[in-house]
Design an enzyme around this catalytic site. Structure first.
Site, short mmCIF file in Angstrom:
data_model
loop_
_atom_site.label_atom_id
_atom_site.label_comp_id
_atom_site.label_asym_id
_atom_site.label_seq_id
_atom_site.Cartn_x
_atom_site.Cartn_y
_atom_site.Cartn_z
N ASN A 117 -33.70 46.60 -89.35
CA ASN A 117 -32.77 47.42 -88.56
C ASN A 117 -32.16 46.57 -87.45
O ASN A 117 -32.81 45.70 -86.86
CB ASN A 117 -33.44 48.70 -88.01
CG ASN A 117 -34.72 48.46 -87.27
OD1 ASN A 117 -35.44 47.50 -87.52
ND2 ASN A 117 -35.03 49.35 -86.35
N CYS A 175 -29.74 50.64 -90.35
CA CYS A 175 -31.13 50.71 -90.82
C CYS A 175 -31.50 49.48 -91.65
O CYS A 175 -30.63 48.80 -92.21
CB CYS A 175 -31.32 51.95 -91.70
SG CYS A 175 -31.34 53.50 -90.80
N GLU A 177 -32.89 49.43 -94.56
CA GLU A 177 -32.51 49.60 -95.97
C GLU A 177 -31.06 49.21 -96.19
O GLU A 177 -30.70 48.58 -97.20
CB GLU A 177 -32.71 51.06 -96.40
CG GLU A 177 -34.15 51.56 -96.34
CD GLU A 177 -34.54 52.16 -95.00
OE1 GLU A 177 -34.04 51.70 -93.96
OE2 GLU A 177 -35.36 53.09 -95.00
#
Ligand code: THU
Length: 130
Positions: free
Chosen positions: A39, A50, A52
């Site tokens: 992040n 984030c 991901e």
């Protein structure tokens, strides 16, 4: 290196001066390659991204567009589940049966499929046939 090890390692580089909540993520692409992300927060809070999203961006930047496995790790009491936006981002590049491992730095982990994480996902099929 395992997907979990990659996520754990990249988490150390997270830039989280506002939440102090470091997250690491790693995705395995269809070719078997591992891409990782952390992040990256911003003083204008909504501009933060984030872990991901970073891992997915790295995969796409490398020229790949299918993920087959995901791992997310954070220093939390229980495994952290990806936010709603990241669920949609993963659904863009992964099938419903993609396993997502959520882990804590203390060693707890749980696994769920992408379909179970994002039931009723909005897909391109919704824009067809009308
Ligand atoms: N965060 C992630 O990077 N991934 C998740 O799955 C949950 C939340 C980040 C966003 C923000 O920088 C911090 O964790 C607190 O929400």
């Amino acid at each position: 290196m395992s997907l979990l090890d990659a996520a754990r390692a990249v988490r150390e580089n997270a830039y989280a001066p506002y939440s102090h909540f470091k997250v690491g993520a790693a995705v395995r692409s269809a070719s078997g390659e591992i891409y990782s992300g952390c992040n990256v927060e911003n003083v204008a809070y909504p501009e933060g991204t984030c872990a991901e999203a970073g891992a997915i961006a790295a995969m796409v930047a490398a020229g790949e567009s299918e993920l087959v496995e995901v791992c997310v790790i954070a220093d939390a009491a229980t495994p952290v589940t990806p936010c709603g936006g990241c669920r949609q981002k993963m659904a863009e590049f992964g099938r419903g049966n993609v396993p997502i491992t959520m882990a804590t730095v203390d060693g707890a982990s749980t696994e769920i499929t992408l379909a179970d994480l994002l039931p009723g996902a909005f897909t391109a099929a919704h824009m067809e046939g009308k």
